[in-house]
Design a protein around this motif. Structure first.
Motif, PDB file in Angstrom:
ATOM      1  N   VAL C  87      43.864 -32.643 -56.761  1.00  0.00           N
ATOM      2  CA  VAL C  87      44.980 -31.755 -57.103  1.00  0.00           C
ATOM      3  C   VAL C  87      46.032 -31.984 -56.027  1.00  0.00           C
ATOM      4  N   TRP C  88      47.213 -32.437 -56.432  1.00  0.00           N
ATOM      5  CA  TRP C  88      48.224 -32.857 -55.452  1.00  0.00           C
ATOM      6  C   TRP C  88      48.646 -31.697 -54.566  1.00  0.00           C
ATOM      7  N   PRO C  89      48.483 -31.863 -53.239  1.00  0.00           N
ATOM      8  CA  PRO C  89      48.673 -30.726 -52.323  1.00  0.00           C
ATOM      9  C   PRO C  89      50.126 -30.293 -52.164  1.00  0.00           C
ATOM     10  N   HIS C  90      51.081 -31.168 -52.520  1.00  0.00           N
ATOM     11  CA  HIS C  90      52.480 -30.815 -52.285  1.00  0.00           C
ATOM     12  C   HIS C  90      53.123 -30.199 -53.521  1.00  0.00           C
TER      13      HIS C  90
END
Lengths: 349, 296, 368
Positions: C87-90
């Motif tokens: 899950v893309w942290p940004h």
């Protein structure tokens, strides 16, 4: 098939990048090495050779009308006359100083006799003393070896000061959150913002007062200023990479904080810390400017090379010095490449 | 993770920072303050802006300022692009990748003095660069270019190239460490969910790598503003003026001139101010650095 | 022609290691297929080849009639849930779900509606504006599921998506995944090394070992009709009792003997009539496999008498350990059994559940 073509294409691009990278880095380095082995005569040749030579294809001609001898060296397809003399020691001196060829007057006499006997130019082989530039720069020139030791001493002290002070700082920044910790690490960054050259001037005054002027130790003090900060960042990255749980485990089993540090954390961090000392080493070993201001009779090797670059028009001698300067740095770089991740992986400003 | 087990003031581990603080007080803060004070006082020791006024009226300083800005911006952009591309490439494991990594790191080991010799011997009319260009047929040996005769913008660009050769590995090394820590699945998720390589790079890799990129770029900018040695080694003093080159010139060459020290100190303060301003501007532009979150 | 076909799929890495050797598999639309095997068996490599993250060395992959063997991932119309969720942290949760839709050039309103829809299904509506760092592992997992769900892909791939969750959460997410599959009917390939997960989720299980398929079948088939010694060893907790024995006949009963010579021990497997066609194996060496739950105990009666060495009560069942044929055998009994260590019992083996394997090719010996 399109798949095969795609593979071939990406392979070609890959090799192209590889060749470019290797070429851009290695081409200058090869020329640089060759220059360090070049004689004065070769240094003036254009186009320059990429690989060093070991001998000169040459001819010796007897000029009956003037009763002297001419040395010709191969240039392209022809031979170029480089020296005309009748005196053996003059000839020998020319070979030594301009060609890096060591040939005694008696041997020259024998060659002269042979040339005189022949009615045309005779081919001779002049073997180059390959390491002549290095010998001249390091052994014959006065003070080079002492400068080398000064460099080593300065680098050693810098590593020591930076690692002790920077390492402690790095450990504390990695493990503790205290009231001013952010201010402190920003402060470390600000240290690098002020031009070091300018700080040398007031620092010279303190150094003179401390009776340390013109010593490697004084240089180390100055070099350490930016390096403590850098070492602190890097070591804090290293320590962040070592799990706190490993330390806690040791303390649960009864080790004191100091013992934990010495027996658990430090051995784990040791290889990376050694690699981090590269930066301190490089800063001290490579600097010539602070040394220019801070030393007088005890220059470092880098300063010596810097000075010879300025004073001599032919770059082969300083290049020989620079190659020697380069060797330890390269060894460190070879080590550091295996620790990139530990050194910089957790760095955050 | 930060641990704080003992809260007692005297038991605080921050006491171990005292030696560092003392060291910095003695060898950094003290000289820095004296430099700042010197820059704001006249010869008699009275407070004055005369040093700044005198400097700003000098043509050389204005050129130096312009050159420094050009150099910093130009080298930062070029080096970031190249270093990132190189790091991406080296991050792929291939045969001999370790050897290739070492080769790319070689310039980092070059002392400035060696860099000076290397490029000086390369750039003059009969140097190895022209030799090489002749050898591969890109230049007529009868009419070689004299790179050292470059001036102004051309000279600055030439210095950016030389500087890039030297410092690219140290920028690349930081980005490579970031990429090695980068969870490959973030990137793969991008591909799987329909992004092409460029979109993945732009939308996923860059934003997640932001803290690392900021670190690398700040360190680079601090060093770039302070460029001078390569300029002096290749062109000599006064040819391509940079701000720190002016300092070195005052310190090294015209040491005993009337205002040499004052000028050196004042320019130092200006340089420090520029670094401070550009770094904070960069931080502002690149946005909130905390948001990047964890990368593993 | 099946919905998804893997034809003689092979993967050899540049370093010469062959991770997948010759995989042939056909999967129907809507199936939930689990690739199961120990680590290093090639299951993840197979999944990554399906995703296009790993280049195929040989063979082909056909999805919905289209050869996708050498297509880049983005052109395959697949979705994937990663082991680390990825899950893309940004991006916020909503941005994470919306990003693949944006790439598909959906219009803004449709994206917003879709995000709401899948968020509702995955019960993450409250977190839509949060960043992944502010979520727990289980919540991040749900975001990954929602993201995969939103794209309506032809094929849904899952790479050990439950392995980073704690035991309790794992079971509830498992149920959740099954529910989602029932509702969407998405063709799913799920990779795991956990047999309980595999058995709970799969329509069909593909057991893999050393880059090859050992057996394909339903949970029941894989568990009860193990075609190879590997499958019988791998499936089941506690694992099946396996012993190399020689078969013999004694007064109309089938007897397995191990050890040979003086210290020979034997085990009565029951009436020979329960093993039709066993005659040809008399005197032969075979591997004998009996699952712990297929062994019962009774009062000592002279047959298969042994003493219980260890008792492990588990609440719902009890595991007993005893010495059989010179090996340590496990017996699983339902409920909390009142038994003492050292107690003498007689073992009762269910003849219908005894499995025999060839010592040479390790394949099951069919008795009929």
């Amino acid at each position: 098939m399109s798949v095969r073509r795609g593979k071939l294409w990406s392979r070609t691009v890959f090799l192209l990048i590889l060749a470019t990278v290797a070429g851009v880095v290695l081409l200058p380095v090869f020329y640089f090495l060759t220059i360090s082995f070049a004689s004065n005569y070769e240094a003036y040749q254009f186009p320059a050779k990429i690989f060093p030579t070991f001998s000169y294809p040459a001819q010796l001609r007897y000029n009956a009308d003037k009763e002297n001898y001419t040395l010709l060296i191969k240039k392209g397809a022809d031979f170029e006359a480089v020296k005309t003399t009748s005196d053996t020691s003059d000839f020998s001196l020319y070979c030594k100083s301009q060609l890096n060829v060591l040939i005694a007057s008696s041997e020259v006499q024998a060659l002269f006799d042979k040339a005189k006997g022949a009615d045309h130019a005779i081919p001779i082989k002049l073997k180059k003393a390959f390491f002549r530039n290095y010998v001249v720069f390091f052994i014959l020139a006065e003070g080079t070896m002492r400068a080398l030791f000064n460099s080593l001493k300065a680098a050693g002290w810098t590593i020591l000061i930076s690692l002790v002070l920077g390492g402690v700082t790095g450990y504390i920044l990695a493990r503790y959150k205290f009231r001013f910790s952010n201010t402190f690490s920003t402060g470390l960054l600000v240290v690098r913002m002020f031009p070091a050259v300018a700080l040398s001037l007031p620092l010279v005054v303190y150094i003179v007062r401390m009776n340390l002027y013109d010593t490697p130790f004084a240089l180390a003090i100055v070099y350490s200023v930016p390096n403590i900060a850098l070492t602190a960042w890097i070591t804090s990255s290293i320590f962040k990479g070592i799990s706190v749980e490993l330390e806690e485990a040791a303390m649960v089993f009864g080790a004191t904080r100091l013992k934990t540090l010495l027996t658990i954390t430090f051995p784990l961090a040791f290889p990376a810390i050694v690699a981090s000392s590269l930066y301190a080493f490089l800063a001290a070993w490579n600097d010539s400017i602070t040394a220019l201001i801070m030393t007088n009779d005890n220059p470092t090797l880098a300063l010596l090379v810097y000075r010879t670059v300025g004073s001599s028009t032919i770059p082969n001698l300083p290049a020989a010095g620079a190659v020697v300067l380069l060797v330890p740095s390269l060894v460190f770089t070879f080590i550091i490449k295996n620790y990139i991740n530990q050194l910089w992986g957790n760095v955050a400003l | 993770m930060h641990v704080s087990r003992r809260t007692g003031f005297f038991k605080s581990p921050t006491w171990f920072l005292v030696p560092v603080v003392i060291y910095y007080a003695a060898f950094w803060i003290r000289p820095t303050i004296s430099v700042i004070i010197e820059s704001f006082t006249d010869k008699a020791g009275a407070f004055s802006f005369s040093n700044y006024v005198r400097l700003f009226s000098q043509e050389a300083i204005r050129t130096a300022f312009l050159n420094t800005v050009l150099f910093t911006v130009g080298s930062a952009i070029i080096q970031f692009v190249l270093a990132f591309a190189l790091a991406l490439w080296l991050n792929k494991k291939f045969r001999f990748s370790n050897l290739v990594l070492f080769i790319t790191l070689i310039p980092m080991a070059f002392p400035p003095a060696a860099v000076g010799i290397l490029w000086k011997t390369g750039l003059y009319r009969f140097g190895w660069i022209n030799s090489f260009l002749c050898a591969i047929g890109l230049m007529n040996p009868a009419n070689p270019v004299d790179w050292m005769s470059f001036r102004n913008l051309n000279a600055v660009m030439l210095l950016i190239v030389v500087d890039t050769w030297t410092v690219l590995p140290s920028v690349m090394i930081i980005l490579l460490a970031g990429l090695q820590n980068f969870n490959k699945e973030f990137e793969e998720a991008g591909w799987v969910f329909g992004a092409n390589k460029f979109q993945t790079l732009k939308d996923i890799v860059f934003p997640i790598m932001k803290p690392t990129i900021i670190t690398a770029m700040i360190l680079r900018m601090i060093a770039a503003v302070q460029v001078w040695l390569i300029a002096v080694m290749i062109f000599g003093y006064n040819v391509v003026p940079f701000l720190v080159e002016r300092i070195a010139y005052n310190v090294d060459v015209i040491t005993f001139a009337k205002y040499a020290r004052k000028d050196a100190y004042t320019i130092s303060v200006i340089v420090a101010a520029i670094v401070l301003i550009s770094v904070s501007m960069y931080l502002r532009v690149s946005g909130d650095k905390q948001k990047g979150g964890e990368t593993t | 022609m099946s919905y998804l076909e893997l034809n003689s799929l092979k993967k050899t890495y540049p370093n010469g290691v062959t991770a997948v050797k010759d995989i042939d598999l056909e999967i129907e639309k809507g199936e939930f297929v689990v690739l199961l095997g120990p680590s290093g068996c090639g299951k993840t490599t197979t999944l990554r080849m399906l995703a296009g993250l790993e280049e195929v060395t040989e063979g082909s992959i056909i999805l919905d009639g289209k050869d996708i063997t050498h297509l880049p991932p983005r052109q395959r119309d697949i979705s994937m849930i990663f082991q680390s969720y990825a899950v893309w942290p940004h991006m916020t949760v909503a941005e994470n779900i919306a990003y693949p839709l944006k790439l598909r050039k959906m219009d803004k309103q449709a994206i917003a509606a879709k995000v709401q829809e899948v968020a509702k299904i995955c019960k993450i509506v409250d977190y839509l504006n949060r960043y992944p760092a502010q979520l727990s592992g289980g919540q991040r997992q749900r975001v990954a599921v929602a993201r995969a769900l939103a794209v309506n892909s032809k094929l849904s791939l899952m790479d050990e998506p439950l392995s980073n969750l704690d035991a309790k959460l794992r079971v509830s997410v498992r149920t959740f995944l099954k529910e989602i599959h029932r509702n969407t009917g998405a063709t799913t390939i799920f990779v795991t090394h956990d047999q309980a997960e595999a058995m709970a989720l799969a329509d069909r299980i593909v057991v893999m070992n050393e880059g090859r398929i050992e057996q394909v079948g339903s949970t029941r088939e894989i568990y009860n009709e193990c075609e190879s010694l590997f499958t019988v060893q791998f499936m089941g907790t506690p694992p099946a009792n396996i012993q190399k024995v020689a078969l013999a006949s004694s007064q109309g009963r089938l007897v397995a003997a191990a050890g040979g010579g003086e210290g020979a021990m034997s085990l009565d497997l029951g009436d020979q009539s329960a093993f039709p066609g066993i005659e040809r194996l008399m005197g032969e060496e075979v591997f004998l496999a009996v699952r712990p739950e297929n062994i019962g105990i009774g009062e000592p009666n002279g047959i298969n008498e042994t003493s219980i060495e260890i008792v492990e009560p588990q609440g719902a069942y009890t595991i007993l350990v005893t010495n059989v044929l010179g090996g340590e055998w496990k017996i699983m009994l339902e409920g909390d059994v009142d038994i003492r260590i050292g107690q003498k019992v007689s073992l009762e083996i269910d003849p219908g559940k005894v499995m025999l394997y060839d010592t040479q090719n390790k394949k099951r010996i069919s008795l009929t």
